[in-house]
Scaffold this motif. Sequence first.
Motif, PDB file in Angstrom:
ATOM      1  N   TYR A 132       0.819  -1.209   0.000  1.00 54.87           N
ATOM      2  CA  TYR A 132       0.000   0.000   0.000  1.00 54.87           C
ATOM      3  C   TYR A 132       0.859   1.269   0.000  1.00 54.87           C
ATOM      4  N   GLU A 134       0.276   3.875   1.672  1.00 53.86           N
ATOM      5  CA  GLU A 134       0.408   4.326   3.057  1.00 53.86           C
ATOM      6  C   GLU A 134       1.612   3.683   3.758  1.00 53.86           C
ATOM      7  N   ASN A 203      -3.549   2.766  -2.824  1.00 52.19           N
ATOM      8  CA  ASN A 203      -3.823   3.337  -1.512  1.00 52.19           C
ATOM      9  C   ASN A 203      -4.776   2.426  -0.735  1.00 52.19           C
ATOM     10  N   LYS A 204      -4.379   2.109   0.487  1.00 48.25           N
ATOM     11  CA  LYS A 204      -5.124   1.158   1.306  1.00 48.25           C
ATOM     12  C   LYS A 204      -6.540   1.656   1.580  1.00 48.25           C
ATOM     13  N   SER A 205      -6.694   2.984   1.732  1.00 45.80           N
ATOM     14  CA  SER A 205      -8.025   3.531   2.012  1.00 45.80           C
ATOM     15  C   SER A 205      -9.012   3.155   0.907  1.00 45.80           C
ATOM     16  N   HIS A 206      -8.539   3.144  -0.325  1.00 46.27           N
ATOM     17  CA  HIS A 206      -9.384   2.754  -1.464  1.00 46.27           C
ATOM     18  C   HIS A 206      -9.687   1.251  -1.401  1.00 46.27           C
TER      19      HIS A 206
END
Length: 243
Positions: A132, A134, A203-206
């Motif tokens: 990721y 992040e 991106n990990k949030s996605h």
Amino acid sequence: CEKIGLLKMDFLGLKTLTVLDMAFKMANEQNGSPILEDLNDIPINDPKTYDLLTKGNTIGVFQLESTGMRDLMRRLEVKDFSDIVALVALYRPGPLQMADDFIQRKHGKVKVEYFHPCLKDILQETYGVMLYQEQVMKCAQVMGGFSLAEADTLRKIMGKKKKEEMKGQRDKFISGSVNQKIPHDIAELTFDAMEYFAGYGFNKSHSVAYGWIAYQTAWFKANYPKEFMAALLTSEKNDIDKI
């Protein structure tokens, strides 16, 4: 847009959200009382759902229905939500080349190693693989002494492969690492790995957001298959090939 001071935003319309809403309402009607108060109350540790995922029985499941993804799920053996998040990030042209290594590490067939002990907490959940964006940013912060704002700038430079700006970032990272008594060669190896992974990092949030919708869809297929299939077929009623 950004260069002239405008804000660009992408809004994605997902038909899957409608499918989930329809399945939820139908399941409530069929049971005579709410199966859940809210879609977000779906239990995240449902054994039937993970069994369905591990078997690759995911036709109609958001993000997880392609032949390649189903094969990946069988090999990975999906056991928890973090596995789904990782799959969403892995199943893209760049990261797919490290999928085998990721799976081997998860099953204990390849030893999980870290460039430096200070990176263990950051990379443990992905078995030492920088999956990721992040994680790349956090490595820059913890090892290179970057602020998070500086780490975000580094992520952008790496993602866009700006070679002219990369040398200054490399020097800054190595200098920051050496200041923390980390050997010069270890800092160089770590930066090389960060640069490599950042080129196609997700991106990990996605991944988490997409993974949650995927899990909700799989949960309905595993627990309320009739209502789920009725909703799915209704949403595709104008596309005979998909029907």
